[in-house]
Design a protein around this motif. Structure first.
Motif: not given
Length: 256
Positions: A51-65, A68-81
């Protein structure tokens, strides 16, 4: 007689799904023996990498699904901390994020029929909780020195009550890894066991007339419990993670 007595007992065992078994052969299990727990923890790690390595390797401006899931999880935990510990606690974000990902993937993988829910075992959750406890304690003393002990001294309470409250705080502090681990393991085990109990009644329609009524009800109960377990799988990962953040906040700001 003993055989007859045993045959009249339960023909299903809800706790069998939590047994640790070697992957190869039927011999004894040693600390180095690959088991079904090893397999499913390894799969959880591979899913995180996917999810977080292979799924985000493109780092597209318009993210794939997947991105998007990886970025949502990252942002969710980052905001929590950041919300719980403050910006100073963001140094622990990689550790907290790793904890959250491992627990949430392990919980959801455990919902696959035939899978082992590794987070239903105290041996797993206990290690995770003890790692949090040691991290908080060691960092608390490194950062604050003896002032870390102010965590147990409630200055806002009347002076005669402070020694009593200090004793309660000390006991509560050392109970943390126990409650932290049992909460996660107990919730994951209970739900799966209930599903297995309901599943045992599903085949009754093939065995007796009462099954015409019992089987549909058991199937509905299984569906309802499964939906609840999907929710619980995420909530328990969230609870474990946010409690970790709360404990880290104590290490950063020990005074009451």
């Amino acid at each position: 007689m003993a055989t007859e007595g045993q045959s009249e007992g339960l023909v299903f065992h809800p706790m069998d799904q939590f047994k640790i078994q070697p992957l190869f052969g039927d011999g004894p299990i040693h600390w180095y023996t690959p088991t079904n727990a090893t397999l499913w923890m390894g799969i959880a790690i591979l899913c995180i990498i996917g999810l977080f390595v292979i799924g985000t390797r493109g780092r597209a401006t318009i993210p794939s699904r997947i991105q998007s899931i990886a970025e949502l999880g990252y942002g969710f935990v980052h905001k929590m901390v950041e919300d719980v510990t403050g910006k100073e606690g963001l140094k622990f974000f990689p550790y907290v994020f790793t904890l959250f990902c491992f627990i949430v993937f392990s919980n959801f993988l455990g919902l696959i029929p035939g899978a082992l829910t590794t987070t239903s075992h105290i041996a797993v959750t206990g290690i995770l909780a003890m790692a949090v406890f040691l991290t908080v304690t060691i960092f608390g003393f490194i950062k604050n020195g003896a002032h870390f002990l102010e965590l147990f001294w409630v200055k806002s309470a009347p002076l005669p009550l402070r020694p009593v409250l200090a004793l309660i705080e000390v006991i509560s502090y050392f109970v943390r890894p126990v409650s932290h681990s049992i909460r996660l393991a107990g919730n994951m085990m209970a739900g799966h066991a209930v599903i297995k109990v309901f599943a045992a009644f599903a085949p009754l329609i093939l065995m007796s007339g009462i099954g015409i009524a019992v089987t549909p009800l058991s199937i509905l109960a299984i569906v309802a419990m499964y939906a609840l377990e999907i929710l619980v799988a995420f909530i328990q990962a969230y609870v474990f993670t946010i409690l970790t953040c709360v404990y880290l906040k104590d290490a950063l700001h020990p005074s009451h």
